[in-house]
Scaffold this active site. Structure first.
Site, PDB file in Angstrom:
ATOM      1  CB  CYS A 117      44.997  60.589  48.010  1.00 42.95           C
ATOM      2  SG  CYS A 117      45.412  58.951  48.648  1.00 42.95           S
ATOM      3  CB  CYS A 148      47.084  56.778  50.678  1.00 49.83           C
ATOM      4  SG  CYS A 148      48.494  56.828  49.582  1.00 49.83           S
ATOM      5  CG  ASN A 160      50.230  54.323  55.878  1.00 51.32           C
ATOM      6  OD1 ASN A 160      49.920  54.421  57.059  1.00 51.32           O
ATOM      7  ND2 ASN A 160      51.480  54.274  55.470  1.00 51.32           N
ATOM      8  CB  ILE A 161      46.521  49.188  54.446  1.00 48.04           C
ATOM      9  CG1 ILE A 161      45.584  49.763  55.521  1.00 48.04           C
ATOM     10  CG2 ILE A 161      46.627  47.661  54.568  1.00 48.04           C
ATOM     11  CD1 ILE A 161      44.115  49.399  55.343  1.00 48.04           C
ATOM     12  CD  GLU A 162      53.959  51.001  53.765  1.00 45.23           C
ATOM     13  OE1 GLU A 162      54.840  50.180  54.094  1.00 45.23           O
ATOM     14  OE2 GLU A 162      54.179  52.232  53.661  1.00 45.23           O
ATOM     15  CD  GLU A 204      46.027  60.821  52.395  1.00 47.61           C
ATOM     16  OE1 GLU A 204      46.303  59.608  52.539  1.00 47.61           O
ATOM     17  OE2 GLU A 204      46.892  61.685  52.215  1.00 47.61           O
ATOM     18  CB  CYS A 263      49.938  60.452  46.726  1.00 49.95           C
ATOM     19  SG  CYS A 263      48.548  59.326  46.498  1.00 49.95           S
TER      20      CYS A 263
END
Ligand code: THU
Length: 133
Positions: free
Chosen positions: A93, A53, A42-44, A55, A90
Site C-alpha cells: 500500500c 487492503c 479490506n476485502i479478503e 488503502e 503494509c
C-alpha cells in the site's frame, strides 16, 4: 474536512470490511486535493494473496474515477468490535500510494480519539515511480 473528521470516516468505512479469515477490519478515508473523500475497506479472499487492503481499495476507487491528486489518508483498524491503537499500512500500500501521492502526503494512523500524523516520505523514505522517469 478536518483530520478528525477524516479519521471518523475511516472508522465508518470499516463497517463494510470483508475479513472472515483474519477477523481484522480496516477502513480508509482518502481525501483528494479537490476535497472529495473516497472510502475503502479490506476485502479478503480464500486465496489469501488476492486480499485487497483498505488503502488500496480507496485509492483504486479514486483513480478509476479520474482522481490523481491526493492530500491525506486516514486508516483505522482492529479486530472486529475493537479499535487498535495504530494500524500501519503494509509495504504494498505504501508503494501504491507513492505512485500518486507527494512526499508530504499526510497519513493519519490511530483511532479517531487519538491519532498520529505521518508523511508518506517518513513511512517510505526511498521510492521510485513515474515521477522519476
Ligand atoms: N490490512 C489493511 O487493509 N490495511 C492495513 O493497513 C493493514 C492490514 C488488512 C489486510 C488483511 O485483510 C487484514 O488487514 C489483516 O492483515
Amino acid at each position: 474536512m478536518t483530520d478528525g473528521e477524516l479519521m471518523m470516516l475511516a472508522q465508518r468505512a470499516r463497517e463494510h470490511s470483508y475479513s472472515p479469515y483474519s477477523g481484522f477490519c480496516v477502513g480508509a478515508a482518502l481525501l483528494t486535493k479537490s476535497g472529495r473523500v473516497y472510502l475503502g475497506c479490506n476485502i479478503e479472499n480464500a486465496g489469501y494473496s488476492a486480499t485487497n487492503c483498505a488503502e488500496r481499495t480507496a485509492i483504486f476507487k479514486a483513480v478509476s474515477e479520474g482522481e490523481r491528486e491526493f492530500e491525506a489518508i486516514a486508516i483505522v483498524g482492529g479486530r472486529r468490535g475493537e479499535t487498535a491503537p495504530l494500524t500501519a499500512p503494509c509495504g504494498v500500500c505504501r508503494q501504491v500510494l507513492s505512485e500518486f501521492c507527494p512526499e508530504d502526503f499526510k497519513i493519519l494512523l490511530g483511532d479517531p480519539q487519538k491519532y498520529y500524523t505521518y508523511t508518506l516520505k517518513s513511512l517510505l523514505p526511498l521510492s521510485f515511480g513515474a515521477k522519476d522517469l
